[in-house]
Write an enzyme that holds these catalytic residues in place. Structure first.
Site, PDB file in Angstrom:
ATOM      1  N   GLU A   1       3.557  13.535  -4.224  1.00  0.00           N
ATOM      2  CA  GLU A   1       2.949  13.432  -2.892  1.00  0.00           C
ATOM      3  C   GLU A   1       3.763  14.256  -1.900  1.00  0.00           C
ATOM      4  O   GLU A   1       4.982  14.103  -1.820  1.00  0.00           O
ATOM      5  CB  GLU A   1       2.920  11.970  -2.450  1.00  0.00           C
ATOM      6  CG  GLU A   1       2.016  11.765  -1.269  1.00  0.00           C
ATOM      7  CD  GLU A   1       1.987  10.342  -0.755  1.00  0.00           C
ATOM      8  OE1 GLU A   1       0.965   9.956  -0.193  1.00  0.00           O
ATOM      9  OE2 GLU A   1       2.988   9.621  -0.907  1.00  0.00           O
TER      10      GLU A   1
ATOM     11  N   GLU B   1       0.865  -1.192   0.000  1.00  0.00           N
ATOM     12  CA  GLU B   1       0.000   0.000   0.000  1.00  0.00           C
ATOM     13  C   GLU B   1       0.892   1.228   0.000  1.00  0.00           C
ATOM     14  O   GLU B   1       1.715   1.378   0.911  1.00  0.00           O
ATOM     15  CB  GLU B   1      -0.878   0.040   1.255  1.00  0.00           C
ATOM     16  CG  GLU B   1      -1.777  -1.154   1.437  1.00  0.00           C
ATOM     17  CD  GLU B   1      -2.873  -1.215   0.400  1.00  0.00           C
ATOM     18  OE1 GLU B   1      -3.203  -0.149  -0.160  1.00  0.00           O
ATOM     19  OE2 GLU B   1      -3.374  -2.323   0.135  1.00  0.00           O
TER      20      GLU B   1
END
Ligand SMILES: Cc1cc2nc3c(=O)[nH]c(=O)nc-3n(C[C@H](O)[C@H](O)[C@H](O)COP(=O)(O)OP(=O)(O)OC[C@H]3O[C@@H](n4cnc5c(N)ncnc54)[C@H](O)[C@@H]3O)c2cc1C
Length: 1010
Positions: free
Chosen positions: A888, A758
């Site tokens: 990000e 993830e």
């Protein structure tokens, strides 16, 4: 002497006789409003569509927009037999002549709103008030408005209240009391105030902060009210605000300046279970204060909201669930108020003739004069009842909302819901013509019959569980309830836990390998990011030899653990869940210190960890049994699962307990042995999970705890031939490296390594041109800045359609400026420190990049000087190809991208490497359907924040560069940790085959369990 009940019946009958002389036009059969009501009462689904349409209508700018929405809302209804000719004709007409039907619709809805909204402003409302004066009806005026999202908006609100007060005082200077008796108790000018309009950052967990901000805003209004001889009433809103409203009332009116002022009132909501205790407390307070005050008794306007909210959060429901319970409690509180008439002036806010007649009869019994209390009713409702009460010589005051249509929408929809409610008195009396005798029955008698099984309960039973959820197959899955910090006892528990955790600062944590505590000569310190000179704890740091020992221990323990029955493994998880629950506050407090989580989010992290344990235990009970694949005579084939082997769990610090616990529990329950490596920044919390599993009885070697550098021991173990599975949550850079490295087969390796990976996101939220901005702004701010933007699900790109760009930005920037930044030990803090110095520097670098690439539209000021605090920052003029729109950042930095239309919005939203979460704010059913279908995100959220996934409800995880496609907290997550296997046996002997084969059989275990 007649009994109270017969007195009530007689009075009620009398009111009905007077009412029947002038039936309520709101419930007649003609006109747009009446048709809307009739349709709504006929069909529950249609009612929701109608009210949603009414809700969005004022925000639509053009006729074309109105017609498009009309068609979208009623496309389905159009084909339905149920829908009336009225609606069908409307949709047909709209298609043919949109330029006519758009304005007609808007006009009709405006007219409807005018039935409930007494005027647009203080001048406008005077016409209504003058008319009522001639009818001997007084007034209390309330200001309608959008939900306030910023302190600028609250200041505007406060100014409007003052303005309204001045206007009313001026215009009514010559007015006298309609009854001319006891008039000193009932000033002519009466203002109803909602405290939520005066402070945008009210946090139910921090009453002191709310009061500190609200009192200064109220004082000028109170002073002015006192000077002009007006009365101020505090309205009561949702349950979360109740204690603060009560506290504020008592605090302000105990102050020297206001303690002898009698013209202050507050509301008690009889639908609340704790209303009697609150009212008794208020009366006590009033006696101690020694001056009269007032209470408006109502049943409560937020019943649907409160029941839904408590169900969502798994909280005890604060409101009664059966209507007669609220009615009965209203009567109990009526008596309490009237019995204390010496200190409290009562206003009964109800349209229910039984409730009204009861108050009259009881007052009469106590000998209280009619002029010493009043009945209050809403503007636009129950006109004939008001008239009847005036005719009977009672004091009547009308509650008059003032404001524009758009901000008044939520009020209008509340009234529509109330008037169409199955349970409501007005519908029963005026629409369904329920006989008077039925309407006047004692609510206690109705309850009594209900309890004896004669009547079904009026509402579905609501789950009120607050303990650890059940995990047995068959029972519906229940999430662990979140802690309700609106309750003072929970605030106190958390504060105590914070104090206790402080005392434990500096504790030392060993590694755990094969059940043994292992110390090394290196200690790693985990610090409080709010105050980095505070060491929360130190953990022994593992190197390669410890990593090797841990892998060997896990490998050795595997043979036995894999043969432990799944039921035993499930029970281990359930015991861990119970311990987590028992240590809940302690662990939440530790998160506040170790990673800077705000209270509610720390608590949610522990709740999620509990959920992972109970949810995976439940799933394993389904997967664990061997299941027949097909029923064919003479052959049995059973599919079942084997564990994969040794699992390496590498977890991040941002959900320090939940993610670690989720991956560890999934691996354990499926029969794998585990080496857990928490993030160094949250190692103390990781160590707590080890403690919890040890207490729960995990055997030595089955779970091992290693702290150390990812680049050293993490890399070593990822490549280790004896590690069969890697469960990783963290950065894209590390995730991709693991994915690649695990793909290489090493000498002696038994299995192809499975990677559950993830990674991050660059999540977008689109704001449509018809979005409800009250919600869109609050939820965007929360999604972008909550926990400092350090969630992989956090919002980082806000995509706004140019049509309402200016309005969105005005409110967004104001809201951002009002967000509280500071030490997360204070419960109302939204933005605390980022995790460490490296993160701090990296985010500041991104802010510099943003300043070069785009326009700095907002940056918070007054940031604490110590600690790793980054000011919440918003950039505008951002283009999709800029670095701040692609990379990000993992901090409180939001990029706003303006787009032409929804096509472009979707293109921009999907135009990144990531696909984790995404959101959309809209009230267009067609646009919502489109975004549901086209947004590239593992979790798509419509009209709500894009963070806060709940186990089982929102299985969580993304694709593209956000992850390998597995869904934590979902039905199929455990399959990642398992190897499927099928065993087939020919059971035919000489042509003889058993007729039936069992669907499930026991596990394949050897030697078998007895
Ligand atoms: C002048 C005035 C001021 C008001 N101010 C406020 C205020 O400050 N705050 C506020 O919250 N409300 C306020 N209200 C609204 C009030 O709370 C009620 O929603 C409304 O008046 C309907 O109650 P009723 O007695 O008139 O009608 P009824 O039809 O007898 O009662 C309806 C009420 O019963 C309750 N109810 C409905 N279903 C159930 C159920 N299944 N189980 C238990 N209870 C149920 C709900 O409270 C519902 O509103 C005010 C009302 C008036 C008239």
């Amino acid at each position: 002497m007649r009994s109270l009940q017969s007195e009530i019946e007689q009075r009620g009958q009398h009111i009905f006789e007077l009412v029947d002389k002038h039936p309520d036009s709101l419930f007649s059969k003609a006109g747009f409003y009446q048709r809307l009501m009739t349709l709504s009462m006929r069909d529950e689904q249609l009612k929701h569509q109608l009210f949603r349409f009414v809700d969005v209508l004022p925000s639509l700018r053009t006729s074309g927009e109105i017609i498009r929405h009309l068609q979208e809302y009623f496309a389905e209804a159009h084909d339905s037999q149920k829908v009336s000719e009225f609606l069908r004709a409307g949709v047909r007409l709209a298609r043919v002549v949109p330029w006519i039907s758009g304005p007609i619709l808007r006009w009709n809805v405006s007219e409807m709103a005018r039935q409930f909204i007494a005027g647009r402003n203080s001048n406008d409302v005077m016409r209504t008030l003058r008319k009522r004066r001639t009818q001997k009806i007084g007034f209390t005026v309330d200001l309608l408005g959008e939900a306030v999202v910023s302190e600028t908006e609250t200041d505007e609100y406060a100014a409007r209240y003052l303005d309204l007060l001045e206007g009313l005082a001026r215009e009514t200077k010559e007015w006298t009391d309609p009854l001319g008796k006891n008039s000193e108790l009932f000033p002519v000018v009466n203002l109803s105030v909602k405290i939520s309009a005066l402070y945008s950052q009210i946090n139910p967990a921090e009453p002191a902060d709310a009061i500190a901000h609200l009192a200064p805003k109220l004082r000028p209004l109170l002073r002015r009210a006192r000077n002009v001889g007006a009365f101020i009433n505090f309205d009561m809103e949702s349950y979360a605000h109740k204690n603060i409203t009560l506290e504020l009332f008592k605090t302000v009116f105990t102050e020297e300046e206001f303690r002898d002022w009698p013209h202050a009132g507050i509301v008690t909501q009889a639908y609340l279970r704790d209303s009697e205790a609150d009212l008794r407390d208020l009366i006590e307070w009033g006696r101690a204060r020694g001056k009269r005050f007032a209470v408006r008794l109502v049943k409560g306007a937020y019943w649907d909201y409160e029941t839904a909210k408590s169900r969502q959060n798994g909280w005890d429901c604060p409101v009664y669930l059966q209507k007669p319970e609220s009615d009965a409690n209203f009567e109990t509180l009526t008596r309490l108020l009237l019995e204390n008439e010496a200190i409290v002036t009562s206003a009964f806010g109800s349209h229910n003739v039984r409730s009204i007649a009861h108050a009259q009869a009881f007052a009469e019994e106590l000998g209280i004069d009619r002029s010493r209390f009043e009945f209050q009713l809403l503007y636009g409702m129950a006109g004939p009842i008001k008239r009847a009460l005036v005719d009977m010589g009672y004091r009547v005051r009308e509650y008059c909302p003032v404001g524009e249509l758009l901000p008044g929408m939520s009020y209008l929809v509340r009234r529509l819901l109330e008037n169409t409610s199955n349970e409501g008195f007005l519908r029963a009396k005026f629409s369904e013509n329920v006989p008077a005798a039925e309407l006047l029955r004692d609510p206690r008698e109705i309850l009594h019959r209900s309890r004896n099984g004669v009547l079904p309960p009026s509402t579905p039973t609501i789950n009120m569980t607050t303990t650890t959820p059940k995990t047995q197959a068959g029972a519906p899955y229940e999430n662990a309830p979140l802690t309700n910090f609106a309750l003072p006892e929970n605030q106190e528990k958390m504060r105590a836990a914070l104090r206790e955790q402080r005392k434990l600062f500096g504790r030392k944590i060993p590694l755990t390998i094969n059940g043994e505590k292992v110390w090394t000569d290196k200690l790693f310190s985990s610090v409080n990011p709010t105050q980095p000179d505070q060491i929360v704890g130190c953990a022994a740091e593992a190197d390669i030899p410890e990593a090797e020992r841990a892998v060997a221990a896990a490998r050795a323990a595997f043979e036995k653990w894999r043969r432990t029955s799944f039921e035993e493994r499930c029970q281990l998880l359930e015991r861990a869940a119970q311990i987590l629950e028992r240590r809940r506050f302690e662990l939440s407090a530790l998160e506040v210190f170790e990673v800077g989580k705000p209270w509610t989010q720390a608590d949610a992290d522990i709740a999620e960890a509990i959920d992972f344990c109970t949810f995976y235990a439940r799933l394993m009970r389904q997967l664990g049994r061997s299941r027949l694949t097909q029923n064919v005579p003479g052959e049995e084939s059973y599919q079942h699962y084997w564990p994969r082997g040794v699992a390496l769990v590498i977890a991040p610090w941002n959900f320090p307990m939940a993610i670690l616990c989720g991956m560890v529990s999934a691996a354990l329950v499926t029969g794998n042995t585990v080496i857990m490596k928490p993030s160094e920044q949250s190692v103390i919390i990781g160590a707590m999970l080890m403690e919890i599993y040890e207490e729960a009885g995990v055997p030595p070697g089955v779970l091992n705890f290693l702290n150390g550098k990812g680049s050293v021991i993490g890399a070593y173990m990822v490549d280790h031939k004896d590690v069969d599975l890697i469960a990783f949550t963290g950065s894209r850079e590390v995730g991709l490296w693991i994915w690649e490295s695990a793909g290489k087969t090493r000498e002696g390796q038994r299995e192809l390594k499975r990677v559950i990976c993830e990674m991050g996101g660059k999540n977008a939220m689109i704001v449509d041109s018809d979005a409800d901005l009250d919600e869109a702004i609050v939820d965007s701010i929360y999604s972008a800045f909550g926990f400092q933007g350090q969630k992989c699900s956090a919002l980082s790109r806000l995509i706004v359609l140019e049509e309402n760009y200016d309005r969105v930005m005005e409110r967004l920037l104001g809201a951002a400026a009002s967000v509280r930044v500071g030490n997360p030990e204070e419960p109302g803090i939204v933005v605390g420190p980022v995790i460490d110095e490296a993160a701090y520097r990296r985010i500041l670098d991104y802010i510099d990049i943003g300043k070069r690439e785009a326009t700095l539209a907002f940056q918070a000021k007054n940031i604490p000087p110590q600690g790793y605090f980054i000011p919440p920052t918003i950039f505008t003029g951002v283009k999709p190809n800029m670095r701040i729109a692609r990379e990000e950042i993992f901090g409180p930095v939001l990029s706003v991208i303006k787009v032409r239309d929804l096509d472009e919005a979707i293109e921009v939203a999907n135009g990144t490497d990531y696909a984790l979460t995404g959101g959309f704010f809209s009230r267009s059913p067609a646009n919502i359907e489109r975004v549901k279908a086209q947004l590239e995100a593992g979790n798509v959220y419509i009209n709500r924040p894009c963070t806060g996934a709940i186990v089982g409800r929102h299985p969580f995880g993304g694709f593209k560069m956000s992850g390998g496609g597995s869904k934590a907290g979902g039905e199929d997550y455990l399959l990642n940790f398992l190897i499927p296997r099928v065993v087939t046996e020919n059971v035919t002997r000489h042509g003889l085959a058993p007729e039936k084969t069992r669907e499930y059989r026991d596990e394949f275990l050897w030697p078998p369990k007895r």
